[in-house]
Design a protein around this motif. Structure first.
Motif, PDB file in Angstrom:
ATOM      1  N   ALA A  56      29.832  35.738  44.182  1.00  0.00           N
ATOM      2  CA  ALA A  56      30.374  36.971  43.619  1.00  0.00           C
ATOM      3  C   ALA A  56      31.792  37.121  44.139  1.00  0.00           C
ATOM      4  O   ALA A  56      32.144  36.561  45.186  1.00  0.00           O
ATOM      5  CB  ALA A  56      29.525  38.163  44.038  1.00  0.00           C
ATOM      6  N   VAL A  57      32.634  37.870  43.406  1.00  0.00           N
ATOM      7  CA  VAL A  57      34.041  37.947  43.781  1.00  0.00           C
ATOM      8  C   VAL A  57      34.533  39.388  43.755  1.00  0.00           C
ATOM      9  O   VAL A  57      34.357  40.090  42.757  1.00  0.00           O
ATOM     10  CB  VAL A  57      34.932  37.111  42.832  1.00  0.00           C
ATOM     11  N   LEU A  58      35.142  39.797  44.848  1.00  0.00           N
ATOM     12  CA  LEU A  58      35.917  41.035  44.882  1.00  0.00           C
ATOM     13  C   LEU A  58      37.356  40.646  44.604  1.00  0.00           C
ATOM     14  O   LEU A  58      37.961  39.884  45.367  1.00  0.00           O
ATOM     15  CB  LEU A  58      35.803  41.707  46.252  1.00  0.00           C
ATOM     16  N   VAL A  59      37.908  41.133  43.505  1.00  0.00           N
ATOM     17  CA  VAL A  59      39.263  40.803  43.090  1.00  0.00           C
ATOM     18  C   VAL A  59      40.192  41.967  43.433  1.00  0.00           C
ATOM     19  O   VAL A  59      39.988  43.091  42.974  1.00  0.00           O
ATOM     20  CB  VAL A  59      39.326  40.513  41.577  1.00  0.00           C
ATOM     21  N   VAL A  60      41.194  41.677  44.249  1.00  0.00           N
ATOM     22  CA  VAL A  60      42.227  42.663  44.584  1.00  0.00           C
ATOM     23  C   VAL A  60      43.562  42.030  44.221  1.00  0.00           C
ATOM     24  O   VAL A  60      44.179  41.334  45.039  1.00  0.00           O
ATOM     25  CB  VAL A  60      42.188  43.055  46.073  1.00  0.00           C
ATOM     26  N   PRO A  61      44.031  42.201  42.984  1.00  0.00           N
ATOM     27  CA  PRO A  61      45.237  41.497  42.536  1.00  0.00           C
ATOM     28  C   PRO A  61      46.453  41.837  43.388  1.00  0.00           C
ATOM     29  O   PRO A  61      46.587  42.948  43.903  1.00  0.00           O
ATOM     30  CB  PRO A  61      45.416  41.984  41.098  1.00  0.00           C
ATOM     31  N   CYS A  62      47.340  40.841  43.496  1.00  0.00           N
ATOM     32  CA  CYS A  62      48.572  41.033  44.249  1.00  0.00           C
ATOM     33  C   CYS A  62      49.778  40.863  43.332  1.00  0.00           C
ATOM     34  O   CYS A  62      50.396  41.830  42.918  1.00  0.00           O
ATOM     35  CB  CYS A  62      48.632  40.059  45.419  1.00  0.00           C
ATOM     36  N   GLU A  63      50.099  39.621  42.994  1.00  0.00           N
ATOM     37  CA  GLU A  63      51.305  39.339  42.224  1.00  0.00           C
ATOM     38  C   GLU A  63      51.053  39.239  40.722  1.00  0.00           C
ATOM     39  O   GLU A  63      51.961  39.482  39.929  1.00  0.00           O
ATOM     40  CB  GLU A  63      51.945  38.033  42.715  1.00  0.00           C
ATOM     41  N   VAL A  64      49.846  38.839  40.327  1.00  0.00           N
ATOM     42  CA  VAL A  64      49.544  38.643  38.908  1.00  0.00           C
ATOM     43  C   VAL A  64      48.205  39.283  38.583  1.00  0.00           C
ATOM     44  O   VAL A  64      47.345  39.453  39.455  1.00  0.00           O
ATOM     45  CB  VAL A  64      49.512  37.145  38.531  1.00  0.00           C
ATOM     46  N   ALA A  65      48.028  39.630  37.308  1.00  0.00           N
ATOM     47  CA  ALA A  65      46.765  40.203  36.848  1.00  0.00           C
ATOM     48  C   ALA A  65      45.678  39.130  36.867  1.00  0.00           C
ATOM     49  O   ALA A  65      45.946  37.944  36.670  1.00  0.00           O
ATOM     50  CB  ALA A  65      46.923  40.767  35.446  1.00  0.00           C
ATOM     51  N   VAL A  66      44.451  39.555  37.109  1.00  0.00           N
ATOM     52  CA  VAL A  66      43.306  38.647  37.143  1.00  0.00           C
ATOM     53  C   VAL A  66      42.316  39.096  36.075  1.00  0.00           C
ATOM     54  O   VAL A  66      41.920  40.266  36.052  1.00  0.00           O
ATOM     55  CB  VAL A  66      42.622  38.650  38.523  1.00  0.00           C
ATOM     56  N   PRO A  67      41.907  38.201  35.179  1.00  0.00           N
ATOM     57  CA  PRO A  67      40.974  38.600  34.118  1.00  0.00           C
ATOM     58  C   PRO A  67      39.646  39.098  34.680  1.00  0.00           C
ATOM     59  O   PRO A  67      39.201  38.661  35.750  1.00  0.00           O
ATOM     60  CB  PRO A  67      40.766  37.305  33.317  1.00  0.00           C
ATOM     61  N   TRP A 115      37.074  34.779  52.667  1.00  0.00           N
ATOM     62  CA  TRP A 115      38.381  35.392  52.456  1.00  0.00           C
ATOM     63  C   TRP A 115      39.419  34.375  51.987  1.00  0.00           C
ATOM     64  O   TRP A 115      39.644  33.360  52.658  1.00  0.00           O
ATOM     65  CB  TRP A 115      38.899  36.002  53.758  1.00  0.00           C
ATOM     66  N   ASP A 116      40.094  34.669  50.882  1.00  0.00           N
ATOM     67  CA  ASP A 116      41.329  33.979  50.549  1.00  0.00           C
ATOM     68  C   ASP A 116      42.412  34.474  51.507  1.00  0.00           C
ATOM     69  O   ASP A 116      42.269  35.523  52.145  1.00  0.00           O
ATOM     70  CB  ASP A 116      41.702  34.282  49.092  1.00  0.00           C
ATOM     71  N   MET A 117      43.507  33.723  51.605  1.00  0.00           N
ATOM     72  CA  MET A 117      44.561  34.096  52.548  1.00  0.00           C
ATOM     73  C   MET A 117      45.812  34.643  51.860  1.00  0.00           C
ATOM     74  O   MET A 117      46.105  35.838  51.939  1.00  0.00           O
ATOM     75  CB  MET A 117      44.939  32.890  53.416  1.00  0.00           C
ATOM     76  N   ASP A 118      46.560  33.765  51.166  1.00  0.00           N
ATOM     77  CA  ASP A 118      47.846  34.165  50.593  1.00  0.00           C
ATOM     78  C   ASP A 118      47.662  35.162  49.457  1.00  0.00           C
ATOM     79  O   ASP A 118      46.982  34.879  48.469  1.00  0.00           O
ATOM     80  CB  ASP A 118      48.594  32.937  50.072  1.00  0.00           C
ATOM     81  N   GLY A 119      48.247  36.347  49.624  1.00  0.00           N
ATOM     82  CA  GLY A 119      48.152  37.381  48.598  1.00  0.00           C
ATOM     83  C   GLY A 119      46.935  38.260  48.724  1.00  0.00           C
ATOM     84  O   GLY A 119      46.866  39.314  48.085  1.00  0.00           O
ATOM     85  N   THR A 120      45.953  37.839  49.539  1.00  0.00           N
ATOM     86  CA  THR A 120      44.732  38.629  49.743  1.00  0.00           C
ATOM     87  C   THR A 120      44.762  39.301  51.103  1.00  0.00           C
ATOM     88  O   THR A 120      44.698  40.524  51.200  1.00  0.00           O
ATOM     89  CB  THR A 120      43.482  37.738  49.609  1.00  0.00           C
TER      90      THR A 120
END
Length: 235
Positions: A196-207, A21-26
């Motif tokens: 592998a990555v689950l991307v759940v964008p918060c402040e900016v778009a993620v490619p 888990w990432d922390m800030d924004g995730t």
């Protein structure tokens, strides 16, 4: 949680064993807190934080963020000046954290669901240990087997070092891990490490890109969602 095994014969037998888990924004809606501190730092340094500069450092390591700020403000990044700015920033964020750190939608339930599944878990953040410990008072240390902070690895995200260390501490190959990220920097680090990555964008778009699965929220994360994300990441 039953073992999640990929259906693709070319990767058959590779099971999901850990969630990083990432922390800030995730997990925590703390980028807005960093936003206040970053604007304050720019003013302290005699300048203004532009939206472009602020967006460019979302998810960055402390040293990378400060280097970008100093360059944007045309300041000389001497070791003494950088150390003073870092100390000011950490003190300001610590003060703001004491006022409470809000959760991202669905994050607490997602943490609990993954923990209950029996998967190994890690917190992997570019934030320094001192501030991460303060945030863990909100997150709950019981949700993680290990924690890795930005000042504990040679290079922070977008380099793979934090994710490589987290997987090693869990006794896993990064290919057995799903990272959960909100920023381009974090997603790049996880992919570079082999996760592998689950991307759940918060402040900016993620490619988009290989081994990345995008969702709009952590709400509803459970066994079926994890299995679906794991399959999609390897499609």
């Amino acid at each position: 949680m039953p073992e999640v095994v990929l259906a693709d014969p070319s990767v058959a037998g590779v099971a999901l064993e850990g969630v990083l888990w990432d922390m800030d924004g995730t997990l925590l809606d703390s980028e807005k807190i960093w936003d206040v501190a970053m604007h304050g730092l720019a003013a302290e340094l005699g300048g203004v934080m532009t939206p472009q500069t602020r967006q460019s450092i979302i998810g960055a390591s402390g040293p990378d963020a400060l280097a970008t700020v100093f360059a944007a403000l045309a300041l000389d990044p001497t070791p003494a000046a950088l150390a003073e700015a870092d100390a000011w920033m950490n003190a300001r964020v610590a003060e703001l954290f004491t006022r409470g750190i809000p959760w991202r939608p669905g994050a607490l339930d997602a943490l609990r669901a993954v923990r209950a599944s029996g998967l190994r878990t890690a917190l992997v953040t570019n934030t320094d240990r001192e501030l991460a410990e303060q945030a863990l008072d909100t997150l709950g240390r019981e949700h993680f087997d290990v924690t890795v902070c930005g000042d504990e690895v040679p290079h922070g995200k977008p380099q793979p070092d934090p994710y490589l260390r987290a997987a090693a501490l869990l006794g896993l190959d990064p290919a057995q891990c799903l990272a959960v990220e909100d920023s381009p920097t974090g997603a790049a680090a996880a992919v570079a490490a082999g996760c592998a990555v689950l991307v759940v964008p918060c402040e900016v778009a993620v490619p988009t890109g290989p081994r990345r699965v995008h969702r709009t929220t952590l709400e509803g994360m459970g066994e079926s969602m994890l299995a679906s994300v794991w399959r999609d990441a390897h499609a």
